[in-house]
Design an enzyme around this catalytic site. Sequence first.
Site, mmCIF file in Angstrom:
data_model
loop_
_atom_site.group_PDB
_atom_site.id
_atom_site.type_symbol
_atom_site.label_atom_id
_atom_site.label_comp_id
_atom_site.label_asym_id
_atom_site.label_seq_id
_atom_site.Cartn_x
_atom_site.Cartn_y
_atom_site.Cartn_z
ATOM 1 N N ASP A 190 140.236 63.913 0.419
ATOM 2 C CA ASP A 190 139.319 63.115 1.230
ATOM 3 C C ASP A 190 138.136 62.567 0.434
ATOM 4 O O ASP A 190 137.882 62.984 -0.708
ATOM 5 C CB ASP A 190 138.800 63.954 2.411
ATOM 6 N N ASN B 58 135.485 75.250 11.699
ATOM 7 C CA ASN B 58 136.138 74.842 12.955
ATOM 8 C C ASN B 58 137.652 74.711 12.806
ATOM 9 O O ASN B 58 138.323 74.183 13.683
ATOM 10 C CB ASN B 58 135.541 73.520 13.456
ATOM 11 N N HIS C 109 139.270 72.941 10.443
ATOM 12 C CA HIS C 109 139.808 71.704 9.864
ATOM 13 C C HIS C 109 140.463 71.968 8.509
ATOM 14 O O HIS C 109 140.079 72.875 7.780
ATOM 15 C CB HIS C 109 138.753 70.585 9.780
ATOM 16 N N GLU D 220 139.594 67.032 11.869
ATOM 17 C CA GLU D 220 138.793 67.833 12.775
ATOM 18 C C GLU D 220 139.625 68.242 14.001
ATOM 19 O O GLU D 220 140.672 67.642 14.278
ATOM 20 C CB GLU D 220 137.574 67.011 13.224
HETATM 21 C C1 F6R Z 1 137.342 69.260 1.159
HETATM 22 C C2 F6R Z 1 138.020 69.457 2.441
HETATM 23 C C3 F6R Z 1 137.517 70.402 3.460
HETATM 24 C C4 F6R Z 1 136.977 71.713 2.865
HETATM 25 C C5 F6R Z 1 136.444 72.613 3.960
HETATM 26 C C6 F6R Z 1 135.879 73.901 3.411
HETATM 27 O O1 F6R Z 1 138.021 68.351 0.339
HETATM 28 O O2 F6R Z 1 138.997 68.807 2.663
HETATM 29 O O3 F6R Z 1 138.542 70.707 4.365
HETATM 30 O O4 F6R Z 1 138.013 72.343 2.171
HETATM 31 O O5 F6R Z 1 135.443 71.934 4.674
HETATM 32 O O6 F6R Z 1 134.786 73.593 2.596
HETATM 33 P P1 F6R Z 1 134.013 74.741 1.784
HETATM 34 O O7 F6R Z 1 134.947 75.212 0.737
HETATM 35 O O8 F6R Z 1 132.820 74.023 1.222
HETATM 36 O O9 F6R Z 1 133.662 75.780 2.786
#
Ligand code: F6R
Length: 261
Positions: A63, A132, A134, A139
């Site tokens: 992303d 959450n 994701h 989301e």
């Molecule tokens: C990042 C992504 C998100 C993160 C998730 C956890 O490229 O796709 O799904 O993997 O938000 O983020 P952290 O590791 O910062 O808790």
Amino acid sequence: MQIIIQDTAHEIIETCARSIARLLTEKPACVLGLATGSSPILLYQRLIQMDLDWHLVTTFNLDEYVGLSPDHPQSYHHFMQENLFRHINIKPENINIPNGLTQNILQTCADYEQKIRDVGGIDLQLLGIGTNGHIGFNEPSSSLASRTRIKTLMPQTRQDNARFFNNEADIPHHVITMGIGTIMEARHNLLLALGETKAKAVALAVEGAMTANHPASILQMHPNATFFLDTPAAAQLKNTAYYKWTYANKPDDLLIAAKQQ
Ligand code: F6R
């Protein structure tokens, strides 16, 4: 699903890094899906230390924020350069990250999907998990069949990511993210979760009902998904003893190789 739980972040990152290193060794021209955020930082440091050969590897990031240029300090282009790419011998032309500045989001997303198909699909997709549930930035309520597209971040996700920005107002509302359908086509999905803030999201993903309200739960349908968890991230799982026994006794090439190295 394979659930691997080890006491410390250091241990589980080592195991996770060995799984990735093994793929790079066995298939030098592999296609890796990569993630950003806090969870993979130490993993990328360990992969850099391993001094692997990346010159034939192709990568696709999950992303990017809409509206941030590649050199913006909070863009995922910048994150990847700083935390991995500038330290390894990957060819710049083999790096793929959605273009957050595109004037034609639909075309950019369609092209991203096509490029993944053109290289034969993703061998191994690294995932984090949002509080959450994701994966990527899919989301809750994202279609479980979704493809790469624009998504609106939930307030919780913007709040979780606020630590990377100086002002809350600077956190973009929109991202381009691989879809859940895209992620599900990766041949191996590897989810890394560290720390107690992820415990509830992990428990729902592994032992909860499969639902679009908790996107990571779709991994229950994936034929080859592995959760790499430290003990705090595994704290709300009910069947921990079973997962640990299974891992310790599994006659599985990949895991045995990872343990022996
Ligand atoms: C990042 C992504 C998100 C993160 C998730 C956890 O490229 O796709 O799904 O993997 O938000 O983020 P952290 O590791 O910062 O808790």
